[in-house]
Write a protein that holds these residues in place. Structure first.
Motif, PDB file in Angstrom:
ATOM      1  N   ALA A 285     -24.085 125.882 110.742  1.00 45.69           N
ATOM      2  CA  ALA A 285     -23.629 124.598 109.829  1.00 45.69           C
ATOM      3  C   ALA A 285     -23.307 123.415 110.610  1.00 45.69           C
ATOM      4  N   LEU A 286     -23.012 123.473 111.866  1.00 44.36           N
ATOM      5  CA  LEU A 286     -22.914 122.199 112.518  1.00 44.36           C
ATOM      6  C   LEU A 286     -23.939 121.394 112.475  1.00 44.36           C
ATOM      7  N   GLY A 287     -25.136 121.791 112.186  1.00 44.38           N
ATOM      8  CA  GLY A 287     -26.476 120.851 112.236  1.00 44.38           C
ATOM      9  C   GLY A 287     -26.349 119.799 111.212  1.00 44.38           C
ATOM     10  N   GLY A 288     -25.703 120.000 110.280  1.00 41.85           N
ATOM     11  CA  GLY A 288     -25.526 118.671 109.086  1.00 41.85           C
ATOM     12  C   GLY A 288     -24.626 118.153 109.460  1.00 41.85           C
ATOM     13  N   ALA A 289     -23.355 118.340 110.177  1.00 39.78           N
ATOM     14  CA  ALA A 289     -22.469 117.167 110.333  1.00 39.78           C
ATOM     15  C   ALA A 289     -23.059 115.849 111.189  1.00 39.78           C
ATOM     16  N   PRO A 290     -23.870 115.972 112.107  1.00 38.16           N
ATOM     17  CA  PRO A 290     -24.292 114.853 112.678  1.00 38.16           C
ATOM     18  C   PRO A 290     -25.217 114.020 111.979  1.00 38.16           C
ATOM     19  N   LEU A 291     -25.952 114.592 110.819  1.00 35.32           N
ATOM     20  CA  LEU A 291     -26.830 114.120 109.849  1.00 35.32           C
ATOM     21  C   LEU A 291     -25.807 112.900 109.016  1.00 35.32           C
ATOM     22  N   LEU A 292     -24.805 113.573 108.462  1.00 35.58           N
ATOM     23  CA  LEU A 292     -23.970 112.731 107.850  1.00 35.58           C
ATOM     24  C   LEU A 292     -23.466 111.553 108.732  1.00 35.58           C
ATOM     25  N   VAL A 293     -23.147 111.999 109.861  1.00 30.00           N
ATOM     26  CA  VAL A 293     -22.483 110.767 110.645  1.00 30.00           C
ATOM     27  C   VAL A 293     -23.405 109.808 110.953  1.00 30.00           C
ATOM     28  N   ALA A 294     -24.657 110.202 111.333  1.00 30.22           N
ATOM     29  CA  ALA A 294     -25.595 109.222 111.738  1.00 30.22           C
ATOM     30  C   ALA A 294     -25.929 108.369 110.275  1.00 30.22           C
ATOM     31  N   GLY A 295     -25.877 109.170 109.061  1.00 33.76           N
ATOM     32  CA  GLY A 295     -26.288 108.337 107.904  1.00 33.76           C
ATOM     33  C   GLY A 295     -25.311 107.157 107.523  1.00 33.76           C
ATOM     34  N   GLY A 296     -23.998 107.555 107.848  1.00 33.16           N
ATOM     35  CA  GLY A 296     -23.049 106.642 107.803  1.00 33.16           C
ATOM     36  C   GLY A 296     -23.108 105.301 108.847  1.00 33.16           C
ATOM     37  N   ALA A 297     -23.419 105.611 110.016  1.00 25.62           N
ATOM     38  CA  ALA A 297     -23.828 104.649 111.148  1.00 25.62           C
ATOM     39  C   ALA A 297     -24.785 103.772 110.347  1.00 25.62           C
ATOM     40  N   GLU A 298     -25.832 104.442 109.888  1.00 27.83           N
ATOM     41  CA  GLU A 298     -27.101 103.780 109.239  1.00 27.83           C
ATOM     42  C   GLU A 298     -26.606 102.582 108.335  1.00 27.83           C
ATOM     43  N   ARG A 299     -25.751 103.105 107.459  1.00 24.13           N
ATOM     44  CA  ARG A 299     -25.229 102.225 106.208  1.00 24.13           C
ATOM     45  C   ARG A 299     -24.409 101.066 106.922  1.00 24.13           C
ATOM     46  N   VAL A 300     -23.501 101.336 107.927  1.00 26.23           N
ATOM     47  CA  VAL A 300     -22.863 100.319 108.506  1.00 26.23           C
ATOM     48  C   VAL A 300     -23.906  99.396 109.336  1.00 26.23           C
ATOM     49  N   ALA A 301     -24.893  99.672 109.928  1.00 22.32           N
ATOM     50  CA  ALA A 301     -25.872  98.944 110.432  1.00 22.32           C
ATOM     51  C   ALA A 301     -26.637  98.134 109.293  1.00 22.32           C
TER      52      ALA A 301
END
Length: 540
Positions: A285-301
């Motif tokens: 289930a760890l594989g989903g967490a980086p996708l959420l974090v990277a998606g948040g970083a994309e929104r910030v960018a």
């Protein structure tokens, strides 16, 4: 991920679960098959896969190499999933985040099935997204079934995928295709489930997970250090935006959120009735967490980029107003009132091609900034990764026990393992116990179809100990201290005879395993003066 996994891979010792893989993976196929009827049916396929690997070279590095490779594949699959569901730089960030997460690095260096299960689950999720967009479901079903055979708790991934379909408001055709694949996976897993249920005593040591266990898992998924954890948590919350997208379309958050949350949640809820939860069982289930974090970083960018564009537009407008529009008017007069060819065609002509070529270059600094942020996270947590390479960070260190035994034992010395599971040190490192007499053993592990061999009963054990004046004991320190009690009559007989008829002459402790020399009381009391003081327990 490959570099992180190979760093310090030979840490100089196995812990007990790795030792089981090491000794079972070197048995013949009939011996493994016989073992699975009694214990470890849930790991049967993994043991069979490890057999040809350990046939190449039976060593600790080779034992862990499949996990290292699987973790590297998982990081790549996370990146591919992010690129498919969002954009390439989101995938890049997500894959790198997975690679530097200490939890991923920990199980990348463990000779067990969990890293392989994570790779299979992430691959199945990528195939799930592809199949829902119109391709065949058979590849998804085959990969997920194989993953569940590696560890049956991977079947909880079906809950996550079902919720993702609901969030995408998929059509009836997609639901039917997924339902057939899910039913095939469950049916293929039923024989393993039935056999493993009869072996439930193996997990009798587990306890009901609490809120602290949930918080601990969140820390492991997002980063165990405070600085990284809170930043990643904030970005992950931002990344939850857009969970529900257009009808029939997956979103990044709509796939990543169920993947991260549902398997651990379902297992924790089930464990309130019958304890089954261990964090490594839901590593996938760890594989989903980086996708959420990277998606948040994309929104910030995107927010920062939008602010800069608005600022630049206002500056240009102010400049145009100050010039009174004269430059634009002059240009229009020179062109005869006509637009220059290619200048105002959206997406076409020379300027359209220039804008299309400039787009990736404009996004490159943003992508590099994200990579540098991940590198900073790696540096910040490097001390944790370095400490994880210490064998003492594992639940036990049987290599240290074997080194102590090799130093103290002489050929012909009697040895008693308390409980029998402590015989794992002798099975993983037989050279250290060469020539020693195993007091309780009647049949070896491989020939008996067990993990640790068969021992004599209480009466036979008492007769064997009655003939001894001294015996070395390799024991669980918590069992000796009374912090837990074995229900085995043979184990109780071992403790009773040692306490009643023997005294401790010497002791050393290696990571909760005590190596003691016991001598018969009559010999101790016959000597004048007090017995020598026991060596101070400590790590060797």
């Amino acid at each position: 991920m490959l570099a992180v996994g190979l760093w310090g891979l030979d840490r100089g010792g196995m812990w007990r679960d790795e030792a089981v893989t090491f000794q079972v993976g070197r048995r013949s196929v009939p011996q493994i098959w016989r073992l699975l009827h009694g214990v470890d049916a849930v790991h049967g396929l993994y043991y069979l896969l490890m057999r040809p690997v350990l046939a190449v070279h039976p060593g600790e590095v080779v034992l862990r190499l499949p996990s290292v490779c699987a973790a590297a594949v998982t990081a790549g699959l996370v990146a591919a999933l992010g690129a498919r569901l969002a954009r390439p730089r989101v995938g890049l960030w997500a894959g790198l985040l997975y690679a530097v997460t200490p939890m991923a690095g920990h199980y990348a260096q463990e000779g067990r099935s969990y890293a392989l299960v994570a790779a299979g689950a992430t691959g199945a999720t990528l195939l799930f997204v592809r199949a829902a967009r119109g391709t065949s479901w058979w590849a998804y079903g085959a990969v997920l079934a194989l993953t569940c055979w590696l560890h049956e708790f991977a079947v909880l991934l079906l809950f996550a995928h079902g919720v993702s379909l609901a969030l995408a408001r998929a059509g009836a055709r997609v639901w039917c295709g997924w339902g057939r694949a899910a039913a095939a996976v469950v049916l293929s897993l039923l024989p393993t489930v039935l056999v493993s249920r009869a072996q439930a005593a193996q997990v009798a040591w587990l306890h009901r997970p609490t809120a602290a266990a949930a918080r601990g898992l969140a820390r492991q998924f997002l980063g165990p250090s405070d600085g990284v954890y809170w930043i990643c948590l904030g970005l992950a919350l931002l990344g939850l935006a857009g969970v529900v997208g257009p009808r029939g379309e997956f979103t990044r958050a709509g796939v990543a959120l169920p993947l991260t949350v549902l398997p651990p949640t379902v297992l924790m809820l089930v464990s309130q009735h019958s304890p089954l939860y261990v964090d490594r069982y839901v590593l996938y289930a760890l594989g989903g967490a980086p996708l959420l974090v990277a998606g948040g970083a994309e929104r910030v960018a995107a927010a920062l980029g939008g602010g800069l564009r608005r600022y630049g537009g206002r500056a240009a407008l102010c400049g145009l107003r100050r010039s009174g529009g004269r430059a634009a008017l002059c240009g229009l007069r020179r062109s005869g009132g006509r637009a220059a060819p290619g200048r105002l065609r959206s997406g076409g002509g020379a300027d359209g091609r220039a804008r299309g070529a400039a787009g990736p270059w404009r996004s490159l600094p943003v992508a590099l900034a994200g990579v540098l942020a991940v590198a900073a996270s790696l540096l910040h947590q490097s001390s944790l990764l370095r400490a994880d390479r210490d064998p003492g960070r594992r639940p036990d260190d049987i290599a240290a026990v074997s080194r102590l035994a090799a130093r103290e034992l002489r050929p012909g010395d009697p040895v008693l393992f308390l409980p029998a599971q402590r015989r794992g040190a002798a099975l993983a490192y037989p050279r250290a116990f060469r020539g020693a007499r195993d007091v309780a053993l009647t049949e070896g592990a491989a020939t008996s179809g067990t993990l640790y061999g068969r021992e004599t009963g209480p009466a036979g054990l008492r007769r064997r100990l009655a003939r001894l004046e001294r015996v070395w004991v390799v024991a669980d320190q918590d069992l000796l201290a009374g912090r837990w009690t074995s229900h085995s009559p043979t184990e109780r007989a071992k403790l009773a005879v040692l306490r009643r008829e023997f005294s401790v002459r010497a002791e050393a402790v290696r990571h909760r395993t005590a190596v003691r020399l016991y001598v018969r009381r009559a010999r101790v009391t016959a000597r004048p003066g007090p017995p020598p003081a026991s060596p101070r327990p400590g790590r060797w």
